[in-house]
Write an enzyme that holds these catalytic residues in place. Sequence first.
Site, short mmCIF file in Angstrom:
data_model
loop_
_atom_site.label_atom_id
_atom_site.label_comp_id
_atom_site.label_asym_id
_atom_site.label_seq_id
_atom_site.Cartn_x
_atom_site.Cartn_y
_atom_site.Cartn_z
N ASP A 63 1.30 -0.85 -0.04
CA ASP A 63 0.22 -0.10 0.24
C ASP A 63 0.64 0.96 -0.53
O ASP A 63 2.11 1.54 0.13
CB ASP A 63 -1.06 0.22 0.86
CG ASP A 63 -2.48 0.95 1.31
OD1 ASP A 63 -2.06 0.99 0.01
OD2 ASP A 63 -3.18 0.75 1.82
N HIS A 64 0.17 2.79 0.20
CA HIS A 64 0.56 3.90 -0.07
C HIS A 64 2.64 3.85 -0.08
O HIS A 64 2.87 3.62 1.22
CB HIS A 64 0.78 5.10 0.57
CG HIS A 64 -1.14 4.63 0.23
ND1 HIS A 64 -1.72 5.84 -0.13
CD2 HIS A 64 -1.86 4.07 1.14
CE1 HIS A 64 -2.80 5.92 -0.28
NE2 HIS A 64 -3.69 4.46 0.55
N HIS A 160 -8.58 8.56 5.14
CA HIS A 160 -7.87 7.89 6.44
C HIS A 160 -7.93 8.02 7.83
O HIS A 160 -7.68 9.02 8.27
CB HIS A 160 -6.60 7.93 6.25
CG HIS A 160 -6.31 7.70 4.56
ND1 HIS A 160 -4.41 7.49 4.15
CD2 HIS A 160 -6.46 5.93 4.18
CE1 HIS A 160 -5.04 7.80 2.51
NE2 HIS A 160 -5.41 5.59 2.70
N GLY A 161 -8.62 6.79 8.25
CA GLY A 161 -8.86 7.04 9.95
C GLY A 161 -10.02 7.68 10.06
O GLY A 161 -10.72 7.22 9.42
N HIS A 188 -10.30 4.39 -0.57
CA HIS A 188 -10.17 4.20 0.05
C HIS A 188 -10.33 4.89 1.65
O HIS A 188 -11.13 6.10 1.29
CB HIS A 188 -8.14 5.58 0.26
CG HIS A 188 -7.37 4.59 -1.11
ND1 HIS A 188 -6.26 3.84 -0.33
CD2 HIS A 188 -7.38 4.33 -1.79
CE1 HIS A 188 -5.26 3.27 -1.23
NE2 HIS A 188 -6.39 3.65 -2.29
N ALA A 190 -12.30 3.45 3.73
CA ALA A 190 -14.26 2.85 3.57
C ALA A 190 -13.97 2.56 5.53
O ALA A 190 -15.73 2.35 5.64
CB ALA A 190 -14.00 1.37 2.86
N SER A 191 -13.37 2.83 6.42
CA SER A 191 -13.99 2.67 7.69
C SER A 191 -14.50 4.03 7.60
O SER A 191 -14.43 5.03 7.64
CB SER A 191 -12.68 2.54 8.15
OG SER A 191 -11.54 1.81 8.16
N ASN A 210 -10.57 0.52 0.28
CA ASN A 210 -9.78 -0.26 1.04
C ASN A 210 -10.13 0.06 2.75
O ASN A 210 -10.47 1.21 2.28
CB ASN A 210 -8.24 1.03 0.92
CG ASN A 210 -7.72 0.48 -0.55
OD1 ASN A 210 -7.72 -0.09 -1.27
ND2 ASN A 210 -6.18 0.73 -0.67
N THR A 213 -8.57 0.67 9.53
CA THR A 213 -9.64 1.30 10.53
C THR A 213 -9.68 0.80 11.48
O THR A 213 -9.84 0.23 12.76
CB THR A 213 -9.86 3.30 10.51
OG1 THR A 213 -8.51 3.50 10.21
CG2 THR A 213 -9.83 3.54 12.60
P1 13P Z 1 -8.47 3.21 6.56
O1 13P Z 1 -7.76 2.78 7.81
O2 13P Z 1 -9.84 4.86 6.66
O3 13P Z 1 -10.02 1.97 6.57
O4 13P Z 1 -8.51 3.69 5.28
C1 13P Z 1 -7.77 2.04 4.49
C2 13P Z 1 -7.20 2.42 3.64
O5 13P Z 1 -7.18 3.55 2.85
C3 13P Z 1 -5.93 1.99 3.08
O6 13P Z 1 -5.00 2.57 1.90
#
Ligand code: 13P
Length: 264
Positions: A63-64, A160-161, A188, A190-191, A210, A213
């Site tokens: 990832d990233h 993210h997060g 990205h 999606a949490s 993705n 979190t």
């Molecule tokens: P979250 O931690 O917000 O679910 O994002 C995950 C992500 O996009 C990983 O690349």
Amino acid sequence: VGAFTAYDLEAALAACRAAADTGTGVIILLSARSYMDRDGEALLAALLAVAAHSPARACVQLDHCDRLEVLESALAAGVGAVMADGALLPYEENVALVARAVAVARKHGSAVEAELGSIQGDEDTAQAATVGALTDPEQAEDFVARTGTDCLAVSIGNVHGHYSRPPELDLGRLRAIRSRVSAPLSLHGASGLPDTLLQRAINAGIRKVNVNTELRIAYLDATRESLPDAVDGTRLTVLHAAQVAAVQSVVQAKLAVLGASSSE
Ligand code: 13P
């Protein structure tokens, strides 16, 4: 397709079991921080072994990562895909990084995901994040044509997060990007997105989602809850079983949302 971050075998096994139970394929994400850690190569080898033994079709993706030599090393080690993330670089440097990563990936029969616009928030630490620069549809068309990226991560209100405000996705922008770009688009962060919003994003063109979190939260909650039982008798198997079950249940729920969505 759902993509789920794994920091250890438990999370990777959980993702593969959930995919097998749902009858779908799955992507196991390895964070660049984990990979660049002292024994990151061993962790990658372990995740590749989990994917190879998975009853569901599974792929490991780095990832990233904005360092070409790290992307090259993961590709040489056998990942199915990498994310060449030059989103914070000037545009032309992002194009150059991704084009180089694509050239290397092709030699390995692997795929590349890139990012345009900027998805805010740390990938491994959950803090309240505010929305970054949004993806420009016209620039996205130019970017994909010039880099040959296999997948494009869009910034349309996702972070993210933790979302610092109730999440809102710019689905009009997503449709405009989709109409100009033939490569699959990824979402990205999606949490914390309500299931209905996630489904609407998929209906508007998202093809990869993705999640990290929410998995970490489930894993830590299960660890806390099962610890007294595990300590009683010094049973690590109890701890690991609880961690796998907790992560598996979150992955399964996300895959159910993905499976229930239809493309426009
Ligand atoms: P979250 O931690 O917000 O679910 O994002 C995950 C992500 O996009 C990983 O690349």
